[in-house]
Design a protein around this motif. Structure first.
Motif, PDB file in Angstrom:
ATOM      1  N   GLY A 151       0.812  -1.205   0.000  1.00  0.00           N
ATOM      2  CA  GLY A 151       0.000   0.000   0.000  1.00  0.00           C
ATOM      3  C   GLY A 151       0.847   1.257   0.000  1.00  0.00           C
ATOM      4  N   ILE A 152       1.894   1.263   0.821  1.00  0.00           N
ATOM      5  CA  ILE A 152       2.817   2.405   0.846  1.00  0.00           C
ATOM      6  C   ILE A 152       3.503   2.564  -0.501  1.00  0.00           C
ATOM      7  N   MET A 153       3.992   1.452  -1.026  1.00  0.00           N
ATOM      8  CA  MET A 153       4.753   1.484  -2.269  1.00  0.00           C
ATOM      9  C   MET A 153       3.906   1.953  -3.441  1.00  0.00           C
ATOM     10  N   ASN A 154       2.687   1.452  -3.541  1.00  0.00           N
ATOM     11  CA  ASN A 154       1.813   1.817  -4.664  1.00  0.00           C
ATOM     12  C   ASN A 154       1.601   3.324  -4.744  1.00  0.00           C
ATOM     13  N   THR A 155       1.197   3.912  -3.625  1.00  0.00           N
ATOM     14  CA  THR A 155       0.890   5.341  -3.633  1.00  0.00           C
ATOM     15  C   THR A 155       2.143   6.176  -3.798  1.00  0.00           C
ATOM     16  N   ALA A 156       3.225   5.832  -3.091  1.00  0.00           N
ATOM     17  CA  ALA A 156       4.451   6.631  -3.168  1.00  0.00           C
ATOM     18  C   ALA A 156       5.055   6.607  -4.567  1.00  0.00           C
TER      19      ALA A 156
END
Length: 429
Positions: free
Chosen positions: A331-336
């Motif tokens: 989730g962090i990786m997708n948005t960032a």
């Protein structure tokens, strides 16, 4: 998200409240409902892969091709969705996408072989690409007041869809592997009817060249991030598409029959974790640490997680814990990563997102096609080791190309619409 309109660029002048989010016109609610169902698609098939494999006399490798065909067509479509929406308009693009999903999901429910489902999932991928690429612009354009409340509602719909997809797939899949496909067709049909009745047709967006996204890959910053994303998505879809098989095998070794409901429950936790961090944690981390440090740190943690899965794939408990932790990191990786794409170039966001999404989904399409044959030829842990290698290559691409990303973090002040666009583009499938 791959289409930008003047409406999507609006931002609320002050922080929107929950009252703003839920006090919306019926057209906004209709799009939010359809978006929820659309985002369920990422995890809907996951719990029924072993059942499809068993009941249709297909190998795990064949069953996982349901992801490959879906993602490959999505990747190709993403290069052209910004042009298509500019040519026919946002509402028509939404409706065409929804109709395609309803049609191909319904046909998949009646399919007689795994090869039929693989082909039908390709059509489903095309429909989903068209819908998701225009949903945010449509929901912002349909709101009567400031866009902030509508955007909160849209992000809520996204999170609910990501979490409920595997759970719905597990619940319906415990009845029959056909039921999740039929359920999606019915729900998307309701969404399409509501949008057709309630959403007003808007002015066409500015014209976009059909080759704009392909030409955009000539930009060094965008090319760096696309290469980073293709290896990252290989790891993402190894975890998502391959894990149901070693998870069920680990349960069987403990004398348990995991089944669609068990797998659905695990990936409900995964989807909930992914939704929470993509909407709430990623924006906070990127503001405090910066985009590039957040990306490199998260990629490093994901690499370690994949290596751990390779070691503990025979332990049901350890796999469940690591899969849910993986959701938090993804989730962090997708948005960032998508937010970085927005900041890295001066290209129109819709064009940049089309090019980036087209390339990254190719990595997702390759992963399921490779994981099954590799596990059959070696060991069940080998696909996770390959995913760890792919994630290490993703870190290398980002590090090597970092000199092209000087613009990232210079003005880190995304509007509410831009932030929602990053979350959408990061999580769309």
């Amino acid at each position: 998200m791959t289409t930008t309109t003047q409406a999507a660029a609006q931002a609320a002048p002050s922080a929107p409240t929950l009252r703003d989010a839920f006090h919306q016109p019926r057209a906004v609610w209709a799009i939010a409902f359809a978006a929820t169902v659309s985002f369920m698609g990422i995890g809907l098939v996951d719990p029924i892969l072993p059942a499809i494999s068993e009941q249709l006399d297909a190998s795990p490798s064949q069953a996982m091709l349901l992801f490959t065909s879906y993602l490959f067509i999505t990747a190709i479509a993403m290069f052209f969705t910004s042009w298509f929406a500019s040519a026919v308009g946002v509402k028509r693009t939404l409706m065409i996408g929804l109709v395609l999903v309803v049609l191909f999901a319904a046909l998949a429910a009646g399919a007689g072989s795994v090869n039929e489902i693989i082909g039908l999932r390709a059509g489903w991928g095309l429909g989903n690409a068209l819908f998701i690429s225009t949903a945010l612009a449509a929901i912002v354009g349909a709101t009567a007041g400031p866009s902030g409340g509508a955007i909160i509602l849209y992000e809520t719909a996204l999170g609910i869809g990501m979490a409920l997809g595997p759970l719905l797939g597990g619940l319906l899949g415990s009845v029959s592997w056909r039921a999740p496909f039929a359920g999606t067709a019915v729900l998307m049909g309701i969404g399409a009817l509501a949008i057709a009745v309630l959403l007003q047709r808007e002015a066409k967006p500015a014209h976009v060249s059909p080759l704009a996204a392909l030409r955009a890959l000539g930009n060094p910053a965008l090319r760096t991030l696309a290469l980073t994303a293709i290896f990252y998505n290989f790891g993402f879809f190894t975890l998502l598409a391959y894990s149901p098989f070693p998870l069920e095998a680990a349960a069987a070794a403990h004398g348990m029959e995991f089944g669609a409901m068990g797998i659905g429950g695990v990936f409900f936790g995964w989807g909930l974790a992914l939704a929470i961090t993509s909407v709430f944690a990623a924006p906070v981390l990127t503001r405090r640490l910066g985009l590039i440090p957040t990306l490199l740190t998260t990629l490093g943690l994901l690499t370690a997680l994949m290596a751990a899965l390779a070691l503990v794939h025979t332990s049901m408990t350890a796999m469940i814990v690591l899969i849910v932790i993986g959701g938090l990191l993804l989730g962090i990786m997708n948005t960032a990563l998508t937010e970085t794409v927005m900041e890295a170039t001066d290209l129109p966001r819709g064009v940049a997102s089309s090019a980036y999404s087209g390339v990254r989904f190719l990595g997702g399409a390759i992963a399921p096609a490779v994981a099954g044959p590799l596990a059959a030829a070696t060991t069940a842990g080998a696909p996770y080791l390959l995913a760890a290698l792919a994630l290490a290559l993703s870190m290398a691409m980002l590090t090597i190309g970092r000199r092209h990303l000087a613009a990232v973090g210079q003005e880190h002040h995304l509007s509410a619409a831009e932030e929602a666009e990053a979350i959408t583009a990061g999580d769309e499938v």
